[in-house]
Design a protein around this motif. Structure first.
Motif, PDB file in Angstrom:
ATOM      1  N   ILE A  36      30.300  -5.717 109.929  1.00  0.00           N
ATOM      2  CA  ILE A  36      30.823  -6.676 110.912  1.00  0.00           C
ATOM      3  C   ILE A  36      29.678  -7.382 111.638  1.00  0.00           C
ATOM      4  O   ILE A  36      29.713  -8.592 111.875  1.00  0.00           O
ATOM      5  N   THR A  37      28.634  -6.616 111.983  1.00  0.00           N
ATOM      6  CA  THR A  37      27.470  -7.206 112.654  1.00  0.00           C
ATOM      7  C   THR A  37      26.801  -8.248 111.773  1.00  0.00           C
ATOM      8  O   THR A  37      26.414  -9.326 112.242  1.00  0.00           O
ATOM      9  N   ALA A  41      26.442 -12.233 112.529  1.00  0.00           N
ATOM     10  CA  ALA A  41      25.118 -12.858 112.576  1.00  0.00           C
ATOM     11  C   ALA A  41      24.999 -13.985 111.552  1.00  0.00           C
ATOM     12  O   ALA A  41      24.253 -14.953 111.772  1.00  0.00           O
ATOM     13  N   SER A  42      25.743 -13.879 110.435  1.00  0.00           N
ATOM     14  CA  SER A  42      25.624 -14.888 109.376  1.00  0.00           C
ATOM     15  C   SER A  42      26.224 -16.232 109.766  1.00  0.00           C
ATOM     16  O   SER A  42      25.885 -17.249 109.157  1.00  0.00           O
ATOM     17  N   ALA A 247      23.212 -14.210 103.105  1.00  0.00           N
ATOM     18  CA  ALA A 247      22.826 -13.719 101.779  1.00  0.00           C
ATOM     19  C   ALA A 247      23.082 -12.217 101.661  1.00  0.00           C
ATOM     20  O   ALA A 247      23.556 -11.742 100.620  1.00  0.00           O
ATOM     21  N   LEU A 248      22.780 -11.462 102.711  1.00  0.00           N
ATOM     22  CA  LEU A 248      23.010 -10.015 102.684  1.00  0.00           C
ATOM     23  C   LEU A 248      24.499  -9.699 102.513  1.00  0.00           C
ATOM     24  O   LEU A 248      24.867  -8.788 101.760  1.00  0.00           O
ATOM     25  N   VAL A 249      25.337 -10.452 103.224  1.00  0.00           N
ATOM     26  CA  VAL A 249      26.785 -10.222 103.105  1.00  0.00           C
ATOM     27  C   VAL A 249      27.252 -10.489 101.681  1.00  0.00           C
ATOM     28  O   VAL A 249      28.016  -9.712 101.096  1.00  0.00           O
ATOM     29  N   LEU A 250      26.782 -11.596 101.098  1.00  0.00           N
ATOM     30  CA  LEU A 250      27.183 -11.918  99.718  1.00  0.00           C
ATOM     31  C   LEU A 250      26.687 -10.882  98.725  1.00  0.00           C
ATOM     32  O   LEU A 250      27.400 -10.534  97.771  1.00  0.00           O
ATOM     33  N   LEU A 251      25.470 -10.381  98.937  1.00  0.00           N
ATOM     34  CA  LEU A 251      24.931  -9.359  98.037  1.00  0.00           C
ATOM     35  C   LEU A 251      25.716  -8.064  98.124  1.00  0.00           C
ATOM     36  O   LEU A 251      25.761  -7.283  97.160  1.00  0.00           O
ATOM     37  N   ALA A 252      26.337  -7.803  99.272  1.00  0.00           N
ATOM     38  CA  ALA A 252      27.112  -6.571  99.444  1.00  0.00           C
ATOM     39  C   ALA A 252      28.537  -6.698  98.923  1.00  0.00           C
ATOM     40  O   ALA A 252      29.209  -5.677  98.709  1.00  0.00           O
ATOM     41  N   VAL A 253      28.997  -7.928  98.715  1.00  0.00           N
ATOM     42  CA  VAL A 253      30.399  -8.137  98.338  1.00  0.00           C
ATOM     43  C   VAL A 253      30.791  -7.410  97.049  1.00  0.00           C
ATOM     44  O   VAL A 253      31.831  -6.736  97.010  1.00  0.00           O
ATOM     45  N   PRO A 254      30.024  -7.509  95.941  1.00  0.00           N
ATOM     46  CA  PRO A 254      30.469  -6.830  94.706  1.00  0.00           C
ATOM     47  C   PRO A 254      30.675  -5.330  94.882  1.00  0.00           C
ATOM     48  O   PRO A 254      31.674  -4.781  94.411  1.00  0.00           O
ATOM     49  N   ALA A 255      29.750  -4.653  95.560  1.00  0.00           N
ATOM     50  CA  ALA A 255      29.883  -3.209  95.744  1.00  0.00           C
ATOM     51  C   ALA A 255      31.076  -2.878  96.624  1.00  0.00           C
ATOM     52  O   ALA A 255      31.827  -1.931  96.343  1.00  0.00           O
ATOM     53  N   VAL A 256      31.284  -3.656  97.701  1.00  0.00           N
ATOM     54  CA  VAL A 256      32.417  -3.402  98.598  1.00  0.00           C
ATOM     55  C   VAL A 256      33.741  -3.614  97.877  1.00  0.00           C
ATOM     56  O   VAL A 256      34.669  -2.807  97.983  1.00  0.00           O
TER      57      VAL A 256
END
Length: 277
Positions: A36-37, A41-42, A247-256
């Motif tokens: 969420i943070t 921030a994004s 970018a960090l959020v997008l990189l985490a999307v597949p795993a989530v």
């Protein structure tokens, strides 16, 4: 002894449920807080268009769609290697009779205790001798080697719960082991293979060590690598910091997404074969 009042037992069960859900909610809050943070921030500067910017630009010669493609290729190779070799080993250890079968099986399980860091030097040397540097297979092979002992354990436990009657009937009809494995064992083991495949994809997407060791070309960067690879491309300004968080959020999307969608398969995969009927 006096019997416990049913109302008292009901209150105790409710109290236990409240405590259980309270612990689960606290754990979920701790897990979601960083995500969420990062999302907040994004979009703090630049808004949602930050996501479009980081998807359409290259950072240190790395584009996010390219990293997703590399991670997907490695994950598919990982699944094919582990499920293929693991299913054949499980069939042999469960349904065939040969000398020292149990000794060999437990020898395989010993490698569950070997951490990846302990074998990084010999694996690096072997990968170089095979000419697999800067290749997807060079990452998938070490990942598969580390996952294979777990695959043998899980699939053999599942295979032990399958009836031997159909296999014996096929042998009486003249079918060989290859035909039995392909036409009987694999269809029956499909639930366990799906579970194992989901676990392999999840572990492959999260792996940083082997890609960082083997892959040096920017165009082969994986999603896990990109978290650190692209950091220097963003300046200290508030806008570029927001773009980095996007970018960090997008990189985490597949795993989530994989964990949320495949949670049932992952849970069943961990417990597969744990109870034999």
């Amino acid at each position: 002894m006096t019997a416990t009042n049913p109302l008292t037992r009901l209150r105790q069960r409710r109290s236990d449920s409240v405590i259980t859900y309270g612990v689960l909610l606290a754990g979920a809050a701790l897990w979601l807080f960083p995500l969420i943070t990062a999302v907040r921030a994004s979009v703090a500067y630049g808004g949602p268009k930050n996501y479009w910017i980081v998807l359409t630009r290259e950072f240190n010669q790395v584009s996010l769609p390219m990293t997703f493609g590399n991670s997907l290729i490695i994950a598919v190779l990982h699944v094919v290697l582990v499920c293929g070799a693991g299913s054949m080993a499980a069939y042999a250890f469960s349904k065939l009779r040969f000398p020292f079968r149990e000794t060999l099986y437990y020898a395989v399980l010993i490698f569950l205790a070997v951490p990846g860091v302990a074998i990084i030097v010999p694996v690096y040397w072997i990968t170089g001798q095979l000419g697999l540097f800067n290749s997807h297979l060079g990452v998938a092979l070490p990942e598969a080697a580390l996952t294979l002992p777990f695959a043998v354990l899980m699939l053999r436990n599942y295979a032990n719960g399958l009836s031997d009657e159909m296999i014996e009937a096929a042998q009486l009809d003249g079918a060989g082991h290859f035909r039995i494995f392909r036409s009987i064992f694999l269809p029956l083991a499909r639930p366990a293979l799906v579970n194992l495949g989901a676990l392999c994809v999840m572990w492959s997407l999260q792996d940083f060590m082997w890609p960082a060791t083997v892959l040096k070309k920017p165009e082969l960067t994986t999603a896990a690598q990109a978290v650190s690879t692209i950091r220097s491309a963003f300046g200290p300004t508030p806008l570029e910091s927001s773009q980095y968080f996007a970018a960090l959020v997008l990189l985490a999307v597949p795993a989530v997404v994989l964990v949320v969608v495949g949670l049932r398969y992952i849970t069943e995969g961990i417990t597969s074969g744990g109870v034999k009927e």
